[in-house]
Write a protein that holds these residues in place. Structure first.
Motif, PDB file in Angstrom:
ATOM      1  N   PHE A 127      -3.418   4.793  -8.721  1.00 30.26           N
ATOM      2  CA  PHE A 127      -2.201   5.351  -8.137  1.00 30.26           C
ATOM      3  C   PHE A 127      -1.484   6.240  -9.156  1.00 30.26           C
ATOM      4  O   PHE A 127      -1.014   7.344  -8.817  1.00 30.26           O
ATOM      5  CB  PHE A 127      -1.297   4.199  -7.691  1.00 30.26           C
ATOM      6  N   LEU A 128      -1.415   5.808 -10.413  1.00 32.24           N
ATOM      7  CA  LEU A 128      -0.797   6.634 -11.451  1.00 32.24           C
ATOM      8  C   LEU A 128      -1.592   7.921 -11.657  1.00 32.24           C
ATOM      9  O   LEU A 128      -1.007   9.015 -11.784  1.00 32.24           O
ATOM     10  CB  LEU A 128      -0.729   5.842 -12.767  1.00 32.24           C
ATOM     11  N   LEU A 129      -2.919   7.849 -11.667  1.00 31.88           N
ATOM     12  CA  LEU A 129      -3.739   9.045 -11.844  1.00 31.88           C
ATOM     13  C   LEU A 129      -3.546  10.015 -10.687  1.00 31.88           C
ATOM     14  O   LEU A 129      -3.494  11.242 -10.885  1.00 31.88           O
ATOM     15  CB  LEU A 129      -5.210   8.639 -11.963  1.00 31.88           C
ATOM     16  N   ALA A 130      -3.386   9.494  -9.483  1.00 34.19           N
ATOM     17  CA  ALA A 130      -3.148  10.358  -8.325  1.00 34.19           C
ATOM     18  C   ALA A 130      -1.811  11.083  -8.454  1.00 34.19           C
ATOM     19  O   ALA A 130      -1.695  12.265  -8.092  1.00 34.19           O
ATOM     20  CB  ALA A 130      -3.199   9.524  -7.044  1.00 34.19           C
ATOM     21  N   LEU A 131      -0.794  10.402  -8.975  1.00 39.70           N
ATOM     22  CA  LEU A 131       0.503  11.056  -9.174  1.00 39.70           C
ATOM     23  C   LEU A 131       0.399  12.170 -10.215  1.00 39.70           C
ATOM     24  O   LEU A 131       1.005  13.242 -10.064  1.00 39.70           O
ATOM     25  CB  LEU A 131       1.547  10.022  -9.608  1.00 39.70           C
ATOM     26  N   VAL A 132      -0.364  11.914 -11.275  1.00 35.42           N
ATOM     27  CA  VAL A 132      -0.518  12.927 -12.329  1.00 35.42           C
ATOM     28  C   VAL A 132      -1.248  14.148 -11.784  1.00 35.42           C
ATOM     29  O   VAL A 132      -0.914  15.300 -12.117  1.00 35.42           O
ATOM     30  CB  VAL A 132      -1.266  12.316 -13.529  1.00 35.42           C
TER      31      VAL A 132
ATOM     32  N   ARG B 148       0.859  -1.182   0.000  1.00 36.23           N
ATOM     33  CA  ARG B 148       0.000   0.000   0.000  1.00 36.23           C
ATOM     34  C   ARG B 148       0.893   1.229   0.000  1.00 36.23           C
ATOM     35  O   ARG B 148       1.887   1.309   0.723  1.00 36.23           O
ATOM     36  CB  ARG B 148      -0.926   0.028   1.218  1.00 36.23           C
ATOM     37  N   LEU B 149       0.568   2.205  -0.867  1.00 33.65           N
ATOM     38  CA  LEU B 149       1.323   3.443  -0.961  1.00 33.65           C
ATOM     39  C   LEU B 149       0.365   4.611  -0.781  1.00 33.65           C
ATOM     40  O   LEU B 149      -0.798   4.557  -1.241  1.00 33.65           O
ATOM     41  CB  LEU B 149       2.036   3.537  -2.322  1.00 33.65           C
ATOM     42  N   ASN B 150       0.850   5.659  -0.142  1.00 31.14           N
ATOM     43  CA  ASN B 150       0.015   6.823   0.151  1.00 31.14           C
ATOM     44  C   ASN B 150       0.426   8.003  -0.712  1.00 31.14           C
ATOM     45  O   ASN B 150       1.616   8.309  -0.843  1.00 31.14           O
ATOM     46  CB  ASN B 150       0.138   7.206   1.625  1.00 31.14           C
ATOM     47  N   VAL B 151      -0.574   8.685  -1.299  1.00 36.31           N
ATOM     48  CA  VAL B 151      -0.365   9.891  -2.087  1.00 36.31           C
ATOM     49  C   VAL B 151      -1.408  10.911  -1.636  1.00 36.31           C
ATOM     50  O   VAL B 151      -2.623  10.673  -1.771  1.00 36.31           O
ATOM     51  CB  VAL B 151      -0.498   9.619  -3.600  1.00 36.31           C
ATOM     52  N   ASP B 152      -0.942  12.039  -1.092  1.00 38.68           N
ATOM     53  CA  ASP B 152      -1.818  13.133  -0.643  1.00 38.68           C
ATOM     54  C   ASP B 152      -2.903  12.626   0.306  1.00 38.68           C
ATOM     55  O   ASP B 152      -4.102  12.972   0.185  1.00 38.68           O
ATOM     56  CB  ASP B 152      -2.461  13.840  -1.848  1.00 38.68           C
ATOM     57  N   GLY B 153      -2.509  11.768   1.223  1.00 42.08           N
ATOM     58  CA  GLY B 153      -3.444  11.284   2.231  1.00 42.08           C
ATOM     59  C   GLY B 153      -4.303  10.121   1.800  1.00 42.08           C
ATOM     60  O   GLY B 153      -5.053   9.566   2.618  1.00 42.08           O
TER      61      GLY B 153
END
Length: 370
Positions: free
Chosen positions: A211-216, A151-156
């Motif tokens: 996850f990729l969309l969250a990074l973009v 599991r990885l977290n991006v912006d909460g």
């Protein structure tokens, strides 16, 4: 008739063969998906209104690029590092992929960089730049195993992502992980040590696409998303990857041709057969030996003496010296009467020396009468 029998025999043999059940082997994608490991990711982002490009070479970052997805092996020199550094400082988002990142690597086989050390896979200039950006790369030994993330977290937000790599990244003193981020200027640097969650085969698994969309979406600026698929490979590397059987065959054929046609240190010595041919002096020696054993050369002396005697009598008659012919001959030849008489009358010389002396005196007489 014979052709029909052969055809029936072939059909009989083919019908008796049991091939068994078919064996299916998954070899991967074809066409564009085989050349571009991030084709599915690009089309996914295009569904959300993003403009995605995948140029063949190094991209132009100054023409409206908002995000750059690139394998670390591509950033291979100081010039690329400086360009990326300036672009990120102005608001760009760099997503750098470390392992399993290049398109030529096969998702259904062994990744070639798994057997290389981090120093061999990553350009030193790029690694130093990441360290300056407070992103430290490390490598776990074989005994320690690989770093795995579920599991990885991006912006909460938490996303289910499966990633595994022997290369680790740590940001701001955080523990080693497969994912790390650091802000630089107005932009953002993201490091993902395992690129497989974004590749064609795995992007549909778990929450990889989300996850990729969250990074973009982390980049507030609008612009193109550029995906660099591969580092530049040399022609020799491409040939060895895709045509090594033909290259090995060509090498063997070349070595055989060189062995067959290379000049030797000298010409091959030809075996000379036995011959019965003799030189002219050998023939003369053989004839002389035969005449000497036959009659001690009397047969050779006789015609010479007759010729000399005939000319001597004619010249003596002209000179009115017929009273003592041998004395006149010896005086004319300068050899004396005794030698002249012996040369003209001695039938069988005792040995080779005597025979040679007689021949020499006859030669002098012959020359004096010419």
């Amino acid at each position: 008739m014979i052709r029909c029998l052969l055809l029936l025999l072939c059909l009989l043999v083919a019908g008796c063969t049991d091939y068994g059940p078919p064996i299916w082997k998954e070899i991967g994608y074809k066409g564009k998906a085989r050349l571009n490991a991030y084709l599915a990711a690009g089309r996914f982002l295009e569904r959300y209104g993003y403009t995605v490009e995948s140029p063949a070479g190094w991209p132009d970052l100054e023409s409206g690029a908002a995000m750059l997805i690139v394998p670390a092996a591509v950033i291979s020199n100081e010039s690329y590092v400086r360009e990326i550094s300036n672009w990120v400082a102005q608001g760009g988002h760099l997503l750098c992929l470390i392992d399993n990142a290049e398109s030529h690597q096969d998702d259904w086989g062994n990744f070639s960089n798994r057997h290389l050390s981090r120093d061999e896979r990553l350009p030193s200039s790029f690694e130093k730049w990441l360290a300056a950006m407070k992103l430290e790369l490390g490598e776990r030994g074989a005994a320690s195993g690989k770093t795995t993330a579920e599991r990885l977290n991006v912006d909460g937000e938490s996303y289910e992502v499966f990633a595994e790599s022997s290369t680790t990244v740590s940001a701001f003193g955080a523990p080693d992980a497969v994912f790390g981020q650091s802000a630089y200027g107005e932009g953002l640097i993201t490091v993902m040590t395992d690129a497989r969650p974004f590749r064609n085969r795995f992007i549909s698994d778990h929450d990889h696409a989300a996850f990729l969309l969250a990074l973009v979406k982390q980049n507030p600026f609008e612009g193109r998303i550029i995906v660099v698929r591969d580092a530049v490979q040399s022609l020799s590397d491409l040939l060895w990857r895709h045509a090594w059987p033909a290259l090995i065959g060509l090498l063997v054929l070349t070595l055989f041709w060189l062995w067959k046609n290379m000049p030797r240190f000298g010409p091959l010595r030809r075996e000379e057969g036995r011959t019965t041919m003799r030189d002219y002096d050998h023939h003369l020696e053989a004839l002389g030996d035969f005449q000497w054993r036959l009659d001690r050369g009397a047969a050779m002396l006789r015609p010479l003496r007759e010729s000399v005697l005939e000319r001597a009598q004619r010249l003596a008659a002209i000179a009115q010296r017929e009273d003592d012919l041998f004395a006149w001959i010896g005086e004319r030849a300068g050899i004396g009467r005794e030698r002249a008489e012996r040369a003209m009358t001695h039938e069988r010389p005792a040995d080779g020396t005597s025979f040679t002396r007689v021949i020499a005196d006859l030669q002098k007489i012959h020359l004096s009468l010419s």
